[in-house]
Motif scaffolding. Structure first.
Motif, PDB file in Angstrom:
ATOM      1  N   LEU A 209     -49.441  53.293  13.684  1.00 34.47           N
ATOM      2  CA  LEU A 209     -49.539  52.079  14.489  1.00 34.47           C
ATOM      3  C   LEU A 209     -50.982  51.630  14.740  1.00 34.47           C
ATOM      4  O   LEU A 209     -51.226  50.459  15.022  1.00 34.47           O
TER       5      LEU A 209
ATOM      6  N   GLY B 158     -41.647  44.187  25.970  1.00 32.12           N
ATOM      7  CA  GLY B 158     -42.363  44.687  24.800  1.00 32.12           C
ATOM      8  C   GLY B 158     -42.022  46.129  24.484  1.00 32.12           C
ATOM      9  O   GLY B 158     -41.871  46.502  23.309  1.00 32.12           O
TER      10      GLY B 158
ATOM     11  N   ALA C 276     -40.355  47.492  21.060  1.00 32.03           N
ATOM     12  CA  ALA C 276     -41.049  48.526  20.278  1.00 32.03           C
ATOM     13  C   ALA C 276     -40.145  49.741  20.054  1.00 32.03           C
ATOM     14  O   ALA C 276     -40.069  50.266  18.930  1.00 32.03           O
TER      15      ALA C 276
ATOM     16  N   SER D 154     -37.469  48.962  17.477  1.00 27.38           N
ATOM     17  CA  SER D 154     -37.955  48.957  16.091  1.00 27.38           C
ATOM     18  C   SER D 154     -38.224  50.365  15.579  1.00 27.38           C
ATOM     19  O   SER D 154     -38.083  50.642  14.386  1.00 27.38           O
ATOM     20  N   LEU D 155     -38.602  51.284  16.470  1.00 31.63           N
ATOM     21  CA  LEU D 155     -38.864  52.666  16.045  1.00 31.63           C
ATOM     22  C   LEU D 155     -37.566  53.374  15.633  1.00 31.63           C
ATOM     23  O   LEU D 155     -37.564  54.160  14.683  1.00 31.63           O
TER      24      LEU D 155
END
Length: 248
Positions: free
Chosen positions: A143, A238, A242, A245-246
């Motif tokens: 990241l 957010g 996040a 998506s992980l």
């Protein structure tokens, strides 16, 4: 009666001219015209006799700026440190006392150690739950280039003073209360963060729509509480995106 002008003073302007007349009919009498001007002239002559010899009517001018030509004096070198700008003033204050309010920085490492936040993080199982949601050290390394690509790392580096003295105290001092809540949200997963974002955003909207005011000061509660609720809403949403998506 005939009067004969014997002479006049031409060393002064016309209004200071003194004419002496001789009266033919009375030779023993000499008159002055005008008498007042003569008194003024005598007084001025006496005053000038006591004036310093070196004093002139026009003083010489002294340059106080260099204008880049090397003339005059260097005002930056001659003026006190207090007048040389903010950076010079901060250095001057540091010379007097290093522990001053102007240059004081929040000691993040010391407060983390005093609050024993590392042990609290382990006890709440935050690291373990982050790994279960797909965020580990290897993922963090992946990241970092992404964060740099969007300029987030550069933004943080350029605003260190703001982060250290404003954001860090809020996170560190509130960590003993936030860590259990964060651990519970990580146990549930992304939906918990979306729910938190909805709660924070809904509370802010309710304050704004109902025109709620802060007691005693009369300021809009939506504007005051929004300083905290709006960042929490964005951070929660957010974090949910996040983590979602992980897991994919």
């Amino acid at each position: 009666t005939m009067r004969l002008c014997l002479g006049s003073s031409t060393d002064h302007p016309p209004w200071h001219t003194i004419a002496w007349y001789y009266d033919i009919s009375t030779p023993h009498r000499i008159t002055m015209a005008p008498l007042k001007l003569m008194v003024v002239a005598v007084t001025a002559g006496i005053a000038s006799a006591f004036a310093p010899a070196g004093v002139t009517g026009r003083q010489s001018m002294q340059l106080h700026e260099t204008f880049g030509l090397g003339l005059g004096e260097d005002t930056y070198e001659n003026q006190p440190d207090l007048l040389k700008g903010e950076a010079e003033y901060k250095q001057y204050v540091n010379k007097i006392s290093e522990d001053n309010m102007l240059n004081r920085k929040y000691n993040v490492i010391r407060r983390v150690r005093e609050l024993d936040l590392l042990q609290a993080t382990i006890d709440n199982g935050v690291l373990t739950k982050l790994e279960k949601n797909g965020l580990d050290l290897a993922k963090l390394e992946e990241l970092l280039p992404l964060l740099e690509q969007y300029g987030l790392l550069s933004l943080a580096a350029n605003n260190q003073q703001l982060l250290v003295n404003l954001v860090a105290p809020l996170l560190v001092e509130g960590a003993p209360f936030l860590l259990p809540v964060l651990a519970g949200a990580l146990e549930v997963g992304p939906p918990a963060f979306f729910l938190g974002a909805a709660a924070f955003g809904g509370l802010e909207a309710a304050l704004v729509v109902n025109n709620v005011e802060v007691p005693f000061i009369g300021l809009p509660a939506g504007a005051v509480a929004g300083l905290l609720l709006v960042p929490l809403t964005i951070a929660s949403a957010g974090a949910g995106v996040a983590l979602g998506s992980l897991k994919k």
